[in-house]
Scaffold this active site. Structure first.
Site, PDB file in Angstrom:
ATOM      1  N   GLY A   1      -5.748   2.617  -3.992  1.00  0.00           N
ATOM      2  CA  GLY A   1      -5.880   3.430  -2.789  1.00  0.00           C
ATOM      3  C   GLY A   1      -4.703   4.373  -2.674  1.00  0.00           C
TER       4      GLY A   1
ATOM      5  N   SER B   1      -2.947   3.773  -8.833  1.00  0.00           N
ATOM      6  CA  SER B   1      -3.843   3.892 -10.009  1.00  0.00           C
ATOM      7  C   SER B   1      -4.955   4.910  -9.721  1.00  0.00           C
ATOM      8  CB  SER B   1      -4.425   2.532 -10.404  1.00  0.00           C
ATOM      9  OG  SER B   1      -5.004   1.832  -9.338  1.00  0.00           O
TER      10      SER B   1
ATOM     11  N   SER C   1      -1.312   6.320  -1.282  1.00  0.00           N
ATOM     12  CA  SER C   1      -0.024   5.866  -0.766  1.00  0.00           C
ATOM     13  C   SER C   1      -0.135   5.736   0.758  1.00  0.00           C
ATOM     14  CB  SER C   1       1.066   6.888  -1.122  1.00  0.00           C
ATOM     15  OG  SER C   1       2.303   6.516  -0.568  1.00  0.00           O
ATOM     16  N   GLY C   2       0.313   4.610   1.291  1.00  0.00           N
ATOM     17  CA  GLY C   2       0.228   4.388   2.727  1.00  0.00           C
ATOM     18  C   GLY C   2      -1.096   3.818   3.189  1.00  0.00           C
ATOM     19  N   SER C   3      -1.988   3.502   2.254  1.00  0.00           N
ATOM     20  CA  SER C   3      -3.312   2.985   2.630  1.00  0.00           C
ATOM     21  C   SER C   3      -3.254   1.531   3.095  1.00  0.00           C
ATOM     22  CB  SER C   3      -4.286   3.103   1.452  1.00  0.00           C
ATOM     23  OG  SER C   3      -3.835   2.322   0.350  1.00  0.00           O
ATOM     24  N   GLY C   4      -2.194   0.819   2.690  1.00  0.00           N
ATOM     25  CA  GLY C   4      -2.075  -0.583   3.063  1.00  0.00           C
ATOM     26  C   GLY C   4      -2.290  -1.537   1.905  1.00  0.00           C
ATOM     27  N   LYS C   5      -2.265  -1.012   0.684  1.00  0.00           N
ATOM     28  CA  LYS C   5      -2.504  -1.851  -0.504  1.00  0.00           C
ATOM     29  C   LYS C   5      -1.546  -3.032  -0.564  1.00  0.00           C
ATOM     30  CE  LYS C   5      -1.730   1.406  -3.422  1.00  0.00           C
ATOM     31  NZ  LYS C   5      -1.412   2.410  -2.391  1.00  0.00           N
TER      32      LYS C   5
END
Length: 206
Positions: free
Chosen positions: A32, A106, A34-38
């Site tokens: 996901g 990724s 950057s900042g998506s919460g992965k």
């Protein structure tokens, strides 16, 4: 690869390690923006699995770049190599019978497909789907602000593409889910696929 290198068979087999661990190995591949919460979701899942008695390890994008991939940049070629190395490390951990989490942007479909080809049926793609606008609002590291100002080149979602999964194993739409809800969805899939043993299914997670 040198012709003088041969594969050394270990005295302890993969099956023996898996039996000792008490669960199936798998590779949870979180992808996901950057900042998506992965990383946050991956850590929440890892905590739940650990509390269930599972043998796990979480590979985080930033942490890996402090050591193993510290020599890589963020151009497309470096991103490809970054994912290749992570995939190879993950394969070793799968051989040890672990449930492995990888939290990396990724961004390219081809690289995730390569990881899946290497990991086989153990590969579980987790799409942490968060709108770019929300990721920019969060911007926990201030990276989007720098990217918009032209201070960071090859930034995914701004100056470099993100190729979203077309058919992920788990699709977490985080705008409508809490961290706990998202983590529980991942655990639920592991239960459905028989990766967790019956003892672990009955054991409550804290």
């Amino acid at each position: 690869m040198s012709r003088n290198i041969v594969w050394h068979n270990a005295a302890v087999s993969h099956t023996e390690r898996q039996h000792r661990n008490g669960h199936q190995p798998c590779l949870l591949w979180y992808t996901g923006l950057s900042g998506s919460g992965k990383s946050t979701i991956a850590n929440a899942v890892d905590r739940l699995l650990f509390d269930l008695g599972c043998h796990t390890y979480l590979l985080d994008g930033d942490n890996v770049r402090h050591g193993l991939n510290g020599d890589l940049g963020f151009d497309d070629a470096s991103r490809v190599e970054n994912i290749r190395r992570i995939t190879e490390v993950s394969r070793l951990m799968l051989d040890a019978g672990l449930i492995v989490g990888t939290a990396f942007i990724s961004p390219f479909i081809a690289d995730r497909a390569q990881a899946k080809a290497l990991a086989g049926s153990a590969f579980i793609e987790v799409f942490v789907d968060t709108p770019l606008s929300i990721c920019e609002q969060r911007d926990p590291k201030g990276l989007y602000k720098k990217a918009r100002a032209g201070e960071i080149a090859h930034f995914t979602g701004i100056s470099s593409p993100y190729e979203a999964p077309t058919s992920p194993d788990i699709h977490l739409q985080t705008a409508a889910l809490s961290i706990e809800q998202a983590a529980r969805q991942v655990i639920s899939l592991l239960q459905q696929r028989g990766i967790l043993c019956q003892t672990q299914l009955r054991q409550p997670a804290n």
